[in-house]
Motif scaffolding. Structure first.
Motif, PDB file in Angstrom:
ATOM      1  N   TYR A 123      -6.768  11.130   4.723  1.00 40.90           N
ATOM      2  CA  TYR A 123      -5.632  10.212   4.824  1.00 40.90           C
ATOM      3  C   TYR A 123      -6.108   8.910   4.207  1.00 40.90           C
ATOM      4  N   VAL A 124      -5.444   8.485   3.147  1.00 42.20           N
ATOM      5  CA  VAL A 124      -5.969   7.389   2.330  1.00 42.20           C
ATOM      6  C   VAL A 124      -4.864   6.399   1.992  1.00 42.20           C
ATOM      7  N   SER A 125      -5.258   5.149   1.804  1.00 43.68           N
ATOM      8  CA  SER A 125      -4.304   4.134   1.341  1.00 43.68           C
ATOM      9  C   SER A 125      -4.750   3.620  -0.023  1.00 43.68           C
ATOM     10  N   PHE A 126      -3.775   3.379  -0.904  1.00 40.08           N
ATOM     11  CA  PHE A 126      -4.009   2.781  -2.219  1.00 40.08           C
ATOM     12  C   PHE A 126      -3.174   1.513  -2.336  1.00 40.08           C
ATOM     13  N   ASN A 127      -3.760   0.468  -2.886  1.00 40.12           N
ATOM     14  CA  ASN A 127      -2.992  -0.720  -3.229  1.00 40.12           C
ATOM     15  C   ASN A 127      -2.119  -0.386  -4.435  1.00 40.12           C
ATOM     16  N   ASN A 161       0.809  -1.215   0.000  1.00 36.96           N
ATOM     17  CA  ASN A 161       0.000   0.000   0.000  1.00 36.96           C
ATOM     18  C   ASN A 161       0.849   1.275   0.000  1.00 36.96           C
ATOM     19  N   VAL A 162       0.267   2.315  -0.599  1.00 39.32           N
ATOM     20  CA  VAL A 162       0.829   3.664  -0.545  1.00 39.32           C
ATOM     21  C   VAL A 162      -0.108   4.496   0.328  1.00 39.32           C
ATOM     22  N   ILE A 182      -7.981   0.490  -7.505  1.00 38.25           N
ATOM     23  CA  ILE A 182      -9.390   0.502  -7.104  1.00 38.25           C
ATOM     24  C   ILE A 182      -9.559   0.002  -5.669  1.00 38.25           C
ATOM     25  N   ASP A 183      -8.525  -0.645  -5.156  1.00 31.93           N
ATOM     26  CA  ASP A 183      -8.507  -1.096  -3.764  1.00 31.93           C
ATOM     27  C   ASP A 183      -7.940   0.046  -2.916  1.00 31.93           C
ATOM     28  N   PHE A 184      -8.807   0.988  -2.557  1.00 31.43           N
ATOM     29  CA  PHE A 184      -8.385   2.145  -1.760  1.00 31.43           C
ATOM     30  C   PHE A 184      -9.270   2.253  -0.522  1.00 31.43           C
ATOM     31  N   LYS A 185      -8.784   3.018   0.451  1.00 32.82           N
ATOM     32  CA  LYS A 185      -9.568   3.212   1.671  1.00 32.82           C
ATOM     33  C   LYS A 185      -9.301   4.590   2.255  1.00 32.82           C
ATOM     34  N   ILE A 186     -10.367   5.329   2.539  1.00 33.40           N
ATOM     35  CA  ILE A 186     -10.234   6.578   3.298  1.00 33.40           C
ATOM     36  C   ILE A 186     -10.147   6.192   4.767  1.00 33.40           C
ATOM     37  N   ILE A 187      -8.991   6.459   5.381  1.00 34.54           N
ATOM     38  CA  ILE A 187      -8.745   6.054   6.777  1.00 34.54           C
ATOM     39  C   ILE A 187      -9.215   7.136   7.741  1.00 34.54           C
ATOM     40  N   HIS A 188      -8.834   8.385   7.465  1.00 33.20           N
ATOM     41  CA  HIS A 188      -9.275   9.525   8.273  1.00 33.20           C
ATOM     42  C   HIS A 188      -9.653  10.674   7.334  1.00 33.20           C
ATOM     43  N   ALA A 189     -10.582  11.502   7.772  1.00 32.74           N
ATOM     44  CA  ALA A 189     -10.988  12.648   6.956  1.00 32.74           C
ATOM     45  C   ALA A 189     -11.503  13.768   7.862  1.00 32.74           C
ATOM     46  N   ALA A 190     -11.271  14.998   7.449  1.00 35.28           N
ATOM     47  CA  ALA A 190     -11.741  16.151   8.224  1.00 35.28           C
ATOM     48  C   ALA A 190     -11.886  17.361   7.314  1.00 35.28           C
ATOM     49  N   THR A 191     -12.812  18.235   7.641  1.00 33.95           N
ATOM     50  CA  THR A 191     -12.943  19.534   6.976  1.00 33.95           C
ATOM     51  C   THR A 191     -12.612  20.620   7.992  1.00 33.95           C
ATOM     52  N   ALA A 199     -10.962  15.486  -2.518  1.00 29.97           N
ATOM     53  CA  ALA A 199      -9.677  15.383  -1.814  1.00 29.97           C
ATOM     54  C   ALA A 199      -9.053  14.008  -2.053  1.00 29.97           C
ATOM     55  N   LEU A 200      -9.891  12.973  -2.038  1.00 32.16           N
ATOM     56  CA  LEU A 200      -9.420  11.617  -2.351  1.00 32.16           C
ATOM     57  C   LEU A 200      -8.810  11.572  -3.744  1.00 32.16           C
ATOM     58  N   LEU A 201      -9.504  12.158  -4.722  1.00 34.68           N
ATOM     59  CA  LEU A 201      -9.034  12.079  -6.103  1.00 34.68           C
ATOM     60  C   LEU A 201      -7.771  12.907  -6.332  1.00 34.68           C
ATOM     61  N   PHE A 202      -7.566  13.973  -5.568  1.00 38.00           N
ATOM     62  CA  PHE A 202      -6.302  14.701  -5.715  1.00 38.00           C
ATOM     63  C   PHE A 202      -5.137  13.912  -5.131  1.00 38.00           C
ATOM     64  N   SER A 203      -5.403  13.123  -4.089  1.00 32.85           N
ATOM     65  CA  SER A 203      -4.338  12.225  -3.605  1.00 32.85           C
ATOM     66  C   SER A 203      -4.019  11.196  -4.690  1.00 32.85           C
ATOM     67  N   PHE A 204      -5.038  10.760  -5.422  1.00 31.69           N
ATOM     68  CA  PHE A 204      -4.829   9.801  -6.508  1.00 31.69           C
ATOM     69  C   PHE A 204      -4.055  10.432  -7.669  1.00 31.69           C
ATOM     70  N   LEU A 205      -4.378  11.684  -8.003  1.00 33.03           N
ATOM     71  CA  LEU A 205      -3.625  12.401  -9.044  1.00 33.03           C
ATOM     72  C   LEU A 205      -2.154  12.519  -8.646  1.00 33.03           C
ATOM     73  N   GLY A 206      -1.924  12.762  -7.358  1.00 29.21           N
ATOM     74  CA  GLY A 206      -0.551  12.834  -6.861  1.00 29.21           C
ATOM     75  C   GLY A 206       0.175  11.511  -7.004  1.00 29.21           C
ATOM     76  N   LEU A 207      -0.529  10.418  -6.722  1.00 23.71           N
ATOM     77  CA  LEU A 207       0.063   9.082  -6.863  1.00 23.71           C
ATOM     78  C   LEU A 207       0.444   8.810  -8.317  1.00 23.71           C
ATOM     79  N   LEU A 208      -0.453   9.162  -9.231  1.00 27.56           N
ATOM     80  CA  LEU A 208      -0.168   8.962 -10.659  1.00 27.56           C
ATOM     81  C   LEU A 208       1.035   9.802 -11.095  1.00 27.56           C
TER      82      LEU A 208
END
Length: 352
Positions: free
Chosen positions: A24-28, A5-6, A33-42, A316-325
């Motif tokens: 705060y999210v993890s990606f396989n 995981n990342v 597609i195997d991702f999980k939002i672990i913590h989130a806040a606004t 916010a999740l998808l911007f973390s994904f854009l960063g991963l890519l």
């Protein structure tokens, strides 16, 4: 399991200025597609920051350069506190959208403030940011950016619709991804309800009591933008020059304005998702139940809502994904979406 995981923090500030979303999210690594939002806040903006960001569009270049650094420090300290609050000690990178101040892609201009260098210094983490500039330099709109995430993480839906400051949509058409901004939403609704002393129109209750001004509705629906084919995108400048003057010229009563604008939004969105039940709908506008009801009337479909976590934090999740890519040097910006001359991997990486 963790070695597969990342772990990342995604940071998003939208045009409606509701606050800063952090996930705060993890990606396989081997199956995104195997991702999980672990913590989130606004984190809500203070009145001072909200006013500063609202008025930044009128600032000089020197003032914007300074604001970029100061806002970067503000985000950096916010992210560091988020990490402390949730005891986050395993992190591979931070991906920050920043806050959009200027967006005029037809002039080759886009600016998202929030210095990645400052965020990296404060958090002592690798930071990916500035996702839009490269796309504009390649002849694109620099927006929308999330469709690659829609395509790879939410492919079971025919349409991915976001209701934020603006409504934007993404969908697959044969072999290509199509995406564009449909119309303004909360950036207009919140502006007018603020005049009554409210931060937002809770569930659309004030709008529901208003009357439709049919002259205003017709003029809104006749705006040139709605006749354009995608790729196309909207910014605060367009709202200030096209929407606000038009509304203020025709109508003064706030409940009438809210009611009329909701009808306008519902009609524009309804045309796009007409009679389709496989729609993923997210963003703060989802909690405006009156708006949602009017969208369903024009769309002639039943909208099923995802989890509150996904509604609030998908961008916010998808911007973390854009960063991963970006870190993996994989395509995160699609020419079919933005109109750029080629698909590319966009963003700038800063190291502590």
């Amino acid at each position: 399991m963790a070695k597969n995981n990342v772990f990342a923090i995604g940071v998003m500030s939208g045009t409606s200025l509701d606050g800063v979303d952090l996930v705060y999210v993890s990606f396989n690594k081997y199956n995104y597609i195997d991702f999980k939002i672990i913590h989130a806040a606004t984190i809500k903006y203070s009145k001072e920051w909200k006013k500063l960001l609202q008025n930044a569009i009128h600032s000089s270049k020197k003032e914007l350069n300074y604001l970029d650094v100061v806002y970067g420090r503000y985000l950096g300290n916010m992210i560091r506190q988020f990490m402390v609050n949730y005891k986050i000690d395993v992190i591979d990178f931070i991906a920050s959208h920043g806050h959009t101040i200027l967006h005029q892609p037809e002039k080759g201009i886009t600016l998202q403030i929030g210095s990645g260098e400052e965020i990296s210094k404060i958090t002592k983490q690798k930071v990916v940011c500035d996702f839009r500039t490269q796309d504009v330099e390649l002849g694109g709109q620099g927006a929308p950016l999330v469709p690659i995430g829609d395509a790879l993480l939410f492919s079971e839906y025919d349409f991915c619709l976001n209701l934020g400051g603006f409504s934007n949509i993404s969908y697959q058409k044969e072999t290509i991804r199509i995406a564009f901004d449909i119309c303004p939403v909360n950036i207009v609704l919140n502006f007018y309800v603020n005049k009554l002393g409210f931060e937002y129109d809770d569930c659309g209750e004030i709008a529901a009591k208003g009357a439709i001004n049919h002259e205003l509705l017709e003029k809104l629906n006749s705006l040139e933008y709605y006749q354009k084919a995608p790729p196309k995108s909207l910014g605060l400048e367009w709202v200030q020059t096209e929407i606000f003057p038009l509304i203020d010229e025709v109508e003064k009563d706030v409940p009438t304005i809210l009611r009329t604008f909701i009808e306008h939004v519902a009609l524009q969105i309804g045309k796009v998702i007409h009679q389709n039940n496989a729609v993923l709908i997210t963003g703060g506008g989802v909690f405006n139940t009156f708006l949602l009801h009017r969208i369903q009337v024009y769309a002639e479909n039943l909208i099923k809502l995802p989890s509150k976590e996904l509604i609030d934090f998908k961008e916010a999740l998808l911007f973390s994904f854009l960063g991963l890519l970006k870190i993996n040097n994989q395509i995160n910006c699609l020419k079919s979406v933005t109109g750029a001359c080629k698909n590319h991997s966009s963003g700038v990486i800063f190291y502590p």
